[in-house]
Motif scaffolding. Structure first.
Motif, PDB file in Angstrom:
ATOM      1  N   TRP A  76       8.916  -6.675  27.340  1.00 20.05           N
ATOM      2  CA  TRP A  76       9.889  -5.803  28.008  1.00 20.05           C
ATOM      3  C   TRP A  76      10.977  -5.366  27.048  1.00 20.05           C
ATOM      4  O   TRP A  76      11.566  -6.186  26.336  1.00 20.05           O
ATOM      5  N   GLN A  77      11.277  -4.062  27.044  1.00 11.40           N
ATOM      6  CA  GLN A  77      12.263  -3.492  26.124  1.00 11.40           C
ATOM      7  C   GLN A  77      13.681  -3.513  26.689  1.00 11.40           C
ATOM      8  O   GLN A  77      14.618  -3.159  25.985  1.00 11.40           O
ATOM      9  N   PHE A  78      13.835  -3.923  27.952  1.00 17.92           N
ATOM     10  CA  PHE A  78      15.162  -3.855  28.587  1.00 17.92           C
ATOM     11  C   PHE A  78      15.589  -5.210  29.144  1.00 17.92           C
ATOM     12  O   PHE A  78      16.590  -5.300  29.842  1.00 17.92           O
ATOM     13  N   ALA A  79      14.834  -6.276  28.848  1.00 20.43           N
ATOM     14  CA  ALA A  79      15.152  -7.595  29.388  1.00 20.43           C
ATOM     15  C   ALA A  79      14.683  -8.658  28.405  1.00 20.43           C
ATOM     16  O   ALA A  79      13.789  -8.416  27.597  1.00 20.43           O
ATOM     17  N   ASP A  80      15.285  -9.847  28.475  1.00 21.52           N
ATOM     18  CA  ASP A  80      14.874 -10.960  27.613  1.00 21.52           C
ATOM     19  C   ASP A  80      13.764 -11.743  28.296  1.00 21.52           C
ATOM     20  O   ASP A  80      13.921 -12.929  28.603  1.00 21.52           O
ATOM     21  N   SER A  81      12.652 -11.054  28.552  1.00 21.95           N
ATOM     22  CA  SER A  81      11.550 -11.700  29.244  1.00 21.95           C
ATOM     23  C   SER A  81      10.216 -11.130  28.785  1.00 21.95           C
ATOM     24  O   SER A  81      10.164 -10.049  28.192  1.00 21.95           O
ATOM     25  N   THR A  82       9.177 -11.889  29.052  1.00 20.51           N
ATOM     26  CA  THR A  82       7.808 -11.513  28.708  1.00 20.51           C
ATOM     27  C   THR A  82       6.944 -11.767  29.931  1.00 20.51           C
ATOM     28  O   THR A  82       7.145 -12.763  30.629  1.00 20.51           O
ATOM     29  N   THR A  83       6.001 -10.878  30.205  1.00 20.64           N
ATOM     30  CA  THR A  83       5.078 -11.088  31.322  1.00 20.64           C
ATOM     31  C   THR A  83       3.655 -11.137  30.786  1.00 20.64           C
ATOM     32  O   THR A  83       3.264 -10.309  29.962  1.00 20.64           O
ATOM     33  N   ALA A  84       2.901 -12.128  31.266  1.00 18.66           N
ATOM     34  CA  ALA A  84       1.475 -12.238  30.947  1.00 18.66           C
ATOM     35  C   ALA A  84       0.681 -11.919  32.207  1.00 18.66           C
ATOM     36  O   ALA A  84       0.978 -12.449  33.282  1.00 18.66           O
ATOM     37  N   GLU A 108      14.151 -15.632  29.420  1.00 16.25           N
ATOM     38  CA  GLU A 108      14.836 -16.506  28.473  1.00 16.25           C
ATOM     39  C   GLU A 108      15.993 -17.198  29.192  1.00 16.25           C
ATOM     40  O   GLU A 108      16.749 -16.565  29.929  1.00 16.25           O
ATOM     41  N   VAL A 109      16.105 -18.511  29.000  1.00 19.28           N
ATOM     42  CA  VAL A 109      17.213 -19.283  29.581  1.00 19.28           C
ATOM     43  C   VAL A 109      17.945 -20.007  28.455  1.00 19.28           C
ATOM     44  O   VAL A 109      17.390 -20.216  27.381  1.00 19.28           O
ATOM     45  N   PRO A 110      19.230 -20.392  28.692  1.00 17.02           N
ATOM     46  CA  PRO A 110      20.032 -20.958  27.603  1.00 17.02           C
ATOM     47  C   PRO A 110      19.583 -22.345  27.132  1.00 17.02           C
ATOM     48  O   PRO A 110      19.849 -22.712  25.997  1.00 17.02           O
ATOM     49  N   SER A 111      18.928 -23.122  28.007  1.00 21.75           N
ATOM     50  CA  SER A 111      18.560 -24.474  27.595  1.00 21.75           C
ATOM     51  C   SER A 111      17.333 -24.954  28.374  1.00 21.75           C
ATOM     52  O   SER A 111      16.973 -24.370  29.403  1.00 21.75           O
ATOM     53  N   ARG A 112      16.736 -26.036  27.888  1.00 21.70           N
ATOM     54  CA  ARG A 112      15.569 -26.601  28.570  1.00 21.70           C
ATOM     55  C   ARG A 112      15.915 -27.057  29.981  1.00 21.70           C
ATOM     56  O   ARG A 112      15.046 -27.098  30.846  1.00 21.70           O
ATOM     57  N   ARG A 113      17.172 -27.412  30.213  1.00 24.16           N
ATOM     58  CA  ARG A 113      17.609 -27.811  31.557  1.00 24.16           C
ATOM     59  C   ARG A 113      17.330 -26.719  32.581  1.00 24.16           C
ATOM     60  O   ARG A 113      17.133 -26.994  33.761  1.00 24.16           O
ATOM     61  N   ASP A 114      17.370 -25.462  32.128  1.00 25.76           N
ATOM     62  CA  ASP A 114      17.174 -24.324  33.030  1.00 25.76           C
ATOM     63  C   ASP A 114      15.721 -23.852  33.088  1.00 25.76           C
ATOM     64  O   ASP A 114      15.422 -22.883  33.774  1.00 25.76           O
ATOM     65  N   ALA A 115      14.834 -24.546  32.382  1.00 25.10           N
ATOM     66  CA  ALA A 115      13.445 -24.073  32.277  1.00 25.10           C
ATOM     67  C   ALA A 115      12.750 -24.032  33.642  1.00 25.10           C
ATOM     68  O   ALA A 115      11.877 -23.187  33.850  1.00 25.10           O
ATOM     69  N   TRP A 116      13.112 -24.877  34.550  1.00 21.25           N
ATOM     70  CA  TRP A 116      12.450 -24.942  35.867  1.00 21.25           C
ATOM     71  C   TRP A 116      12.548 -23.622  36.616  1.00 21.25           C
ATOM     72  O   TRP A 116      11.683 -23.296  37.414  1.00 21.25           O
ATOM     73  N   LYS A 117      13.614 -22.852  36.363  1.00 17.59           N
ATOM     74  CA  LYS A 117      13.802 -21.596  37.109  1.00 17.59           C
ATOM     75  C   LYS A 117      13.430 -20.365  36.282  1.00 17.59           C
ATOM     76  O   LYS A 117      13.670 -19.243  36.702  1.00 17.59           O
ATOM     77  N   ALA A 118      12.849 -20.578  35.086  1.00 21.34           N
ATOM     78  CA  ALA A 118      12.645 -19.475  34.149  1.00 21.34           C
ATOM     79  C   ALA A 118      11.346 -18.706  34.363  1.00 21.34           C
ATOM     80  O   ALA A 118      11.186 -17.620  33.828  1.00 21.34           O
ATOM     81  N   THR A 119      10.414 -19.262  35.122  1.00 18.16           N
ATOM     82  CA  THR A 119       9.110 -18.608  35.315  1.00 18.16           C
ATOM     83  C   THR A 119       8.906 -18.259  36.768  1.00 18.16           C
ATOM     84  O   THR A 119       9.183 -19.069  37.644  1.00 18.16           O
ATOM     85  N   ARG A 120       8.423 -17.032  37.008  1.00 15.56           N
ATOM     86  CA  ARG A 120       8.096 -16.662  38.370  1.00 15.56           C
ATOM     87  C   ARG A 120       6.798 -15.852  38.401  1.00 15.56           C
ATOM     88  O   ARG A 120       6.350 -15.355  37.392  1.00 15.56           O
TER      89      ARG A 120
END
Length: 120
Positions: A76-84, A108-120
Motif C-alpha cells: 500500500w502506497q498510502f498506509a504502513d500496511s501490507t496485504t497478502a 505496522e504497530v509500535p511494539s510487539r505488545r501491540d501485535a495482537w491487534k495488527a492483523t485483520r
C-alpha cells in the motif's frame, strides 16, 4: 483414443473488479508463473488520499491447470500496511472468470505488545 478435453482456462491477466468497486490490473505470467500489477482499493480506513498500489504474485502450475491457485501481496502506497491475498481462479458455466480470494492485512504497530491487534 478418447482423450479428455481440457476445461476452460482461467487467465489471471487483465483488469479485475470486485463487488465493492476496487479494481486491479495483472500482467501476463512469466514462465515461472509470477506476475505483477496494481491494485486500487475502494475501501480503506484512512484520511489520506488512496493511491494505486503495486502488487507482486505467483500462480501455481502456470498454463497446466484450468482453475489455478495463486497468491499476491499488495504494498500500500498510502498506509504502513501490507496485504497478502490467496485464492483460486474459477470459470463458471457461462465462461465467466471469477477470483475467489481471502486476505490478511498487517498494519505496522509500535511494539510487539501491540501485535495482537495488527492483523485483520
Amino acid at each position: 483414443g478418447a482423450g479428455t478435453t481440457p476445461g476452460p482456462q482461467c487467465n489471471l491477466q487483465g483488469l479485475w473488479r470486485n463487488e465493492v468497486g476496487s479494481n486491479m490490473t495483472l500482467s501476463a505470467l512469466d514462465a515461472a508463473g509470477t506476475f505483477s500489477g496494481s491494485y486500487h482499493t475502494a475501501v480503506a480506513v484512512t484520511n489520506k488520499q488512496i493511491l494505486e498500489s503495486p502488487l507482486q504474485g505467483a500462480q501455481q502450475h502456470p498454463g497446466a491447470k484450468g482453475q489455478p491457485t495463486f497468491g499476491f501481496t499488495v504494498h500500500w502506497q498510502f498506509a504502513d500496511s501490507t496485504t497478502a491475498f490467496v485464492g483460486q481462479c474459477f470459470v463458471d458455466r457461462r465462461g465467466k472468470e471469477i477470483l475467489e480470494t481471502t486476505w490478511l492485512l498487517r498494519e505496522e504497530v509500535p511494539s510487539r505488545r501491540d501485535a495482537w491487534k495488527a492483523t485483520r
